[in-house]
Design a protein around this motif. Structure first.
Motif, PDB file in Angstrom:
ATOM      1  N   VAL A   1       0.854  -1.175   0.000  1.00  0.00           N
ATOM      2  CA  VAL A   1       0.000   0.000   0.000  1.00  0.00           C
ATOM      3  C   VAL A   1       0.892   1.229   0.000  1.00  0.00           C
ATOM      4  O   VAL A   1       1.789   1.343   0.836  1.00  0.00           O
ATOM      5  N   GLN A   2       0.646   2.127  -0.934  1.00  0.00           N
ATOM      6  CA  GLN A   2       1.475   3.323  -0.990  1.00  0.00           C
ATOM      7  C   GLN A   2       0.695   4.505  -1.550  1.00  0.00           C
ATOM      8  O   GLN A   2      -0.345   4.349  -2.181  1.00  0.00           O
ATOM      9  N   LEU A   3       1.260   5.691  -1.281  1.00  0.00           N
ATOM     10  CA  LEU A   3       0.756   6.932  -1.835  1.00  0.00           C
ATOM     11  C   LEU A   3       1.853   7.537  -2.703  1.00  0.00           C
ATOM     12  O   LEU A   3       3.003   7.610  -2.289  1.00  0.00           O
ATOM     13  N   GLN A   4       1.497   7.974  -3.892  1.00  0.00           N
ATOM     14  CA  GLN A   4       2.443   8.571  -4.819  1.00  0.00           C
ATOM     15  C   GLN A   4       2.040  10.016  -5.064  1.00  0.00           C
ATOM     16  O   GLN A   4       1.010  10.288  -5.681  1.00  0.00           O
ATOM     17  N   ALA A   5       2.881  10.943  -4.583  1.00  0.00           N
ATOM     18  CA  ALA A   5       2.603  12.367  -4.738  1.00  0.00           C
ATOM     19  C   ALA A   5       3.312  12.919  -5.967  1.00  0.00           C
ATOM     20  O   ALA A   5       4.415  12.481  -6.310  1.00  0.00           O
ATOM     21  N   SER A   6       2.685  13.896  -6.600  1.00  0.00           N
ATOM     22  CA  SER A   6       3.278  14.547  -7.768  1.00  0.00           C
ATOM     23  C   SER A   6       2.690  15.942  -7.927  1.00  0.00           C
ATOM     24  O   SER A   6       1.731  16.298  -7.230  1.00  0.00           O
ATOM     25  N   GLY A   7       3.271  16.707  -8.852  1.00  0.00           N
ATOM     26  CA  GLY A   7       2.729  18.012  -9.185  1.00  0.00           C
ATOM     27  C   GLY A   7       3.507  19.202  -8.687  1.00  0.00           C
ATOM     28  O   GLY A   7       3.165  20.345  -8.992  1.00  0.00           O
ATOM     29  N   GLY A   8       4.549  18.955  -7.919  1.00  0.00           N
ATOM     30  CA  GLY A   8       5.357  20.060  -7.435  1.00  0.00           C
ATOM     31  C   GLY A   8       6.183  20.682  -8.546  1.00  0.00           C
ATOM     32  O   GLY A   8       6.242  20.172  -9.666  1.00  0.00           O
ATOM     33  N   GLY A   9       6.819  21.804  -8.229  1.00  0.00           N
ATOM     34  CA  GLY A   9       7.651  22.475  -9.214  1.00  0.00           C
ATOM     35  C   GLY A   9       7.985  23.881  -8.789  1.00  0.00           C
ATOM     36  O   GLY A   9       7.766  24.269  -7.641  1.00  0.00           O
ATOM     37  N   LEU A  10       8.528  24.636  -9.752  1.00  0.00           N
ATOM     38  CA  LEU A  10       8.899  26.030  -9.536  1.00  0.00           C
ATOM     39  C   LEU A  10       7.813  26.922 -10.133  1.00  0.00           C
ATOM     40  O   LEU A  10       7.431  26.744 -11.299  1.00  0.00           O
ATOM     41  N   SER A  24      -2.436   3.375  -4.019  1.00  0.00           N
ATOM     42  CA  SER A  24      -2.347   2.144  -4.805  1.00  0.00           C
ATOM     43  C   SER A  24      -1.927   0.983  -3.921  1.00  0.00           C
ATOM     44  O   SER A  24      -1.570   1.163  -2.760  1.00  0.00           O
ATOM     45  N   GLY A  25      -1.988  -0.213  -4.495  1.00  0.00           N
ATOM     46  CA  GLY A  25      -1.576  -1.403  -3.762  1.00  0.00           C
ATOM     47  C   GLY A  25      -2.679  -2.036  -2.947  1.00  0.00           C
ATOM     48  O   GLY A  25      -2.440  -2.997  -2.212  1.00  0.00           O
ATOM     49  N   THR A  26      -3.884  -1.507  -3.079  1.00  0.00           N
ATOM     50  CA  THR A  26      -5.029  -2.039  -2.355  1.00  0.00           C
ATOM     51  C   THR A  26      -6.297  -1.651  -3.109  1.00  0.00           C
ATOM     52  O   THR A  26      -6.314  -0.651  -3.834  1.00  0.00           O
ATOM     53  N   VAL A  27      -7.344  -2.446  -2.913  1.00  0.00           N
ATOM     54  CA  VAL A  27      -8.633  -2.092  -3.511  1.00  0.00           C
ATOM     55  C   VAL A  27      -9.395  -1.127  -2.606  1.00  0.00           C
ATOM     56  O   VAL A  27     -10.434  -0.606  -2.994  1.00  0.00           O
ATOM     57  N   LEU A  28      -8.849  -0.910  -1.405  1.00  0.00           N
ATOM     58  CA  LEU A  28      -9.530  -0.038  -0.454  1.00  0.00           C
ATOM     59  C   LEU A  28      -9.344   1.427  -0.845  1.00  0.00           C
ATOM     60  O   LEU A  28      -8.298   1.820  -1.360  1.00  0.00           O
ATOM     61  N   LYS A  29     -10.361   2.226  -0.563  1.00  0.00           N
ATOM     62  CA  LYS A  29     -10.367   3.619  -0.978  1.00  0.00           C
ATOM     63  C   LYS A  29      -9.864   4.534   0.138  1.00  0.00           C
ATOM     64  O   LYS A  29      -9.962   4.222   1.326  1.00  0.00           O
ATOM     65  N   ILE A  30      -9.367   5.696  -0.281  1.00  0.00           N
ATOM     66  CA  ILE A  30      -8.963   6.727   0.673  1.00  0.00           C
ATOM     67  C   ILE A  30     -10.200   7.221   1.412  1.00  0.00           C
ATOM     68  O   ILE A  30     -11.179   7.632   0.792  1.00  0.00           O
ATOM     69  N   SER A  31     -10.157   7.183   2.734  1.00  0.00           N
ATOM     70  CA  SER A  31     -11.292   7.628   3.538  1.00  0.00           C
ATOM     71  C   SER A  31     -11.006   8.937   4.264  1.00  0.00           C
ATOM     72  O   SER A  31     -11.925   9.655   4.650  1.00  0.00           O
ATOM     73  N   ARG A  32      -9.743   9.227   4.457  1.00  0.00           N
ATOM     74  CA  ARG A  32      -9.303  10.443   5.126  1.00  0.00           C
ATOM     75  C   ARG A  32      -7.952  10.810   4.546  1.00  0.00           C
ATOM     76  O   ARG A  32      -7.152   9.912   4.282  1.00  0.00           O
ATOM     77  N   ALA A  33      -7.716  12.080   4.328  1.00  0.00           N
ATOM     78  CA  ALA A  33      -6.427  12.481   3.758  1.00  0.00           C
ATOM     79  C   ALA A  33      -6.047  13.866   4.240  1.00  0.00           C
ATOM     80  O   ALA A  33      -6.909  14.653   4.677  1.00  0.00           O
ATOM     81  N   TYR A  92       3.866  16.805   1.622  1.00  0.00           N
ATOM     82  CA  TYR A  92       3.634  15.382   1.825  1.00  0.00           C
ATOM     83  C   TYR A  92       2.136  15.119   1.950  1.00  0.00           C
ATOM     84  O   TYR A  92       1.420  15.868   2.617  1.00  0.00           O
ATOM     85  N   CYS A  93       1.690  14.014   1.352  1.00  0.00           N
ATOM     86  CA  CYS A  93       0.319  13.589   1.573  1.00  0.00           C
ATOM     87  C   CYS A  93       0.309  12.462   2.607  1.00  0.00           C
ATOM     88  O   CYS A  93       1.281  11.716   2.753  1.00  0.00           O
ATOM     89  N   ASN A  94      -0.801  12.384   3.295  1.00  0.00           N
ATOM     90  CA  ASN A  94      -1.009  11.380   4.339  1.00  0.00           C
ATOM     91  C   ASN A  94      -2.455  10.923   4.255  1.00  0.00           C
ATOM     92  O   ASN A  94      -3.349  11.761   4.079  1.00  0.00           O
ATOM     93  N   ALA A  95      -2.692   9.623   4.355  1.00  0.00           N
ATOM     94  CA  ALA A  95      -4.068   9.157   4.182  1.00  0.00           C
ATOM     95  C   ALA A  95      -4.304   7.816   4.854  1.00  0.00           C
ATOM     96  O   ALA A  95      -3.358   7.078   5.159  1.00  0.00           O
ATOM     97  N   ASP A  96      -5.582   7.530   5.084  1.00  0.00           N
ATOM     98  CA  ASP A  96      -6.039   6.205   5.481  1.00  0.00           C
ATOM     99  C   ASP A  96      -6.691   5.567   4.264  1.00  0.00           C
ATOM    100  O   ASP A  96      -7.547   6.195   3.623  1.00  0.00           O
ATOM    101  N   LEU A  97      -6.295   4.335   3.949  1.00  0.00           N
ATOM    102  CA  LEU A  97      -6.934   3.585   2.882  1.00  0.00           C
ATOM    103  C   LEU A  97      -7.572   2.364   3.520  1.00  0.00           C
ATOM    104  O   LEU A  97      -6.894   1.381   3.807  1.00  0.00           O
ATOM    105  N   GLY A  98      -8.885   2.452   3.764  1.00  0.00           N
ATOM    106  CA  GLY A  98      -9.560   1.375   4.475  1.00  0.00           C
ATOM    107  C   GLY A  98      -8.943   1.191   5.844  1.00  0.00           C
ATOM    108  O   GLY A  98      -8.866   2.119   6.639  1.00  0.00           O
ATOM    109  N   TRP A  99      -8.494  -0.035   6.131  1.00  0.00           N
ATOM    110  CA  TRP A  99      -7.864  -0.301   7.420  1.00  0.00           C
ATOM    111  C   TRP A  99      -6.350  -0.089   7.404  1.00  0.00           C
ATOM    112  O   TRP A  99      -5.664  -0.423   8.362  1.00  0.00           O
TER     113      TRP A  99
END
Length: 114
Positions: A1-10, A24-33, A92-99
């Motif tokens: 299970v992982q989170l992939q952040a993108s979109g930064g720049g100058l 990604s890495g799970t079928v469980l959805k983000i419930s809190r972020a 940085y992003c932080n989230a719960d994906l299901g359990w």
């Protein structure tokens, strides 16, 4: 299970960026972020959060940043407008994906400078 952040720049002061964070890495959805940021030599601070109850923002970004969640693609976004030099940091992003609780993304650099 992982989170992939993108979109930064100058970006120039007054400009905009949109950060994305995909679960990604799970079928469980983000419930809190949340998005945090850490400037050089400073602690990591909460910028914005979202859950079933709504959204919250730090005073420093309120009215300029918008957090949103697209459950269909398991992605949390941070739309950043009217950027200032003091917004420069690693985000940085932080989230719960299901359990799967308290998962962190790898960070993406945002630099606001002319």
């Amino acid at each position: 299970v992982q989170l992939q952040a993108s979109g930064g720049g100058l970006v120039q002061p007054g400009g905009s960026l949109r950060l994305s964070c995909v679960g990604s890495g799970t079928v469980l959805k983000i419930s809190r972020a949340a998005w945090y940021r850490q400037a050089p030599g400073k602690q990591r601070d909460l910028v914005a959060s979202i859950n079933s109850g709504g959204t919250n923002y730090s005073d420093s970004v309120k009215g300029r940043f918008t957090i949103s969640l697209d459950v269909a693609v398991n992605t949390v976004y941070l739309q950043m407008d009217s950027l200032k030099p003091e917004d420069t940091a690693v985000y940085y992003c932080n989230a719960d994906l299901g359990w799967h609780f308290d998962i962190w993304g790898q960070g993406t650099q945002v630099t606001v400078s002319s």
